[in-house]
Design an enzyme around this catalytic site. Structure first.
Site, mmCIF file in Angstrom:
data_model
loop_
_atom_site.group_PDB
_atom_site.id
_atom_site.type_symbol
_atom_site.label_atom_id
_atom_site.label_comp_id
_atom_site.label_asym_id
_atom_site.label_seq_id
_atom_site.Cartn_x
_atom_site.Cartn_y
_atom_site.Cartn_z
ATOM 1 N N ARG A 18 -7.444 1.105 11.326
ATOM 2 C CA ARG A 18 -5.979 1.549 10.977
ATOM 3 C C ARG A 18 -5.504 2.627 12.141
ATOM 4 N NH1 ARG A 18 -5.398 3.143 5.280
ATOM 5 N NH2 ARG A 18 -7.648 4.014 5.589
ATOM 6 N N ASN A 36 -4.919 -0.887 4.195
ATOM 7 C CA ASN A 36 -5.981 -1.507 3.682
ATOM 8 C C ASN A 36 -5.339 -2.416 2.589
ATOM 9 O OD1 ASN A 36 -7.981 -0.547 5.361
ATOM 10 N ND2 ASN A 36 -8.492 1.325 3.647
#
Length: 89
Positions: A18, A36
C-alpha cells in the site's frame, strides 16, 4: 480525467504494498487510496489523467511491486473528483 478501481490479489498485505502504491500514485500526480480487504487482497482506487492512471495500473499488473501480485482486476470509470490526496487505508 478518469478513475479506476482495481482489486489486487496475491501476497500484497504486510509487505509494504500500500505504501508503494501511494508513493507511485503521488509521483504520477494521482489521487486515490490503497486499502486492505478482508480476503487478503488490496483495493486500489486512482484518479487523474488517463496516461498516469494507465502507468500506475501497468505497474500493478507487471508485478514489480513489494510482495507478489497474482491477479489484478480493474474497472474504469469517469473521474468523480471527490478525492484530494493518495491515501493508505
Amino acid at each position: 480525467m478518469v478513475r479506476f478501481t482495481a482489486r489486487v490479489a496475491g501476497l500484497v498485505q504486510g509487505v509494504g504494498f500500500r505504501d508503494y502504491v501511494r508513493t507511485r500514485g503521488r509521483r504520477l500526480g494521482l489521487v486515490g487510496s490503497a486499502t486492505n480487504l478482508p480476503d487478503g487482497a488490496v483495493e486500489v482506487v486512482a484518479e487523474g489523467p488517463e496516461p498516469a492512471c494507465r502507468d500506475l495500473l501497468h505497474l500493478l499488473m507487471t508485478g514489480h511491486t513489494p510482495g507478489r501480485t497474482d491477479r489484478v482486476e480493474a474497472v474504469w470509470q469517469v473521474a468523480q473528483s471527490d478525492l484530494t490526496d493518495f491515501r493508505r487505508k
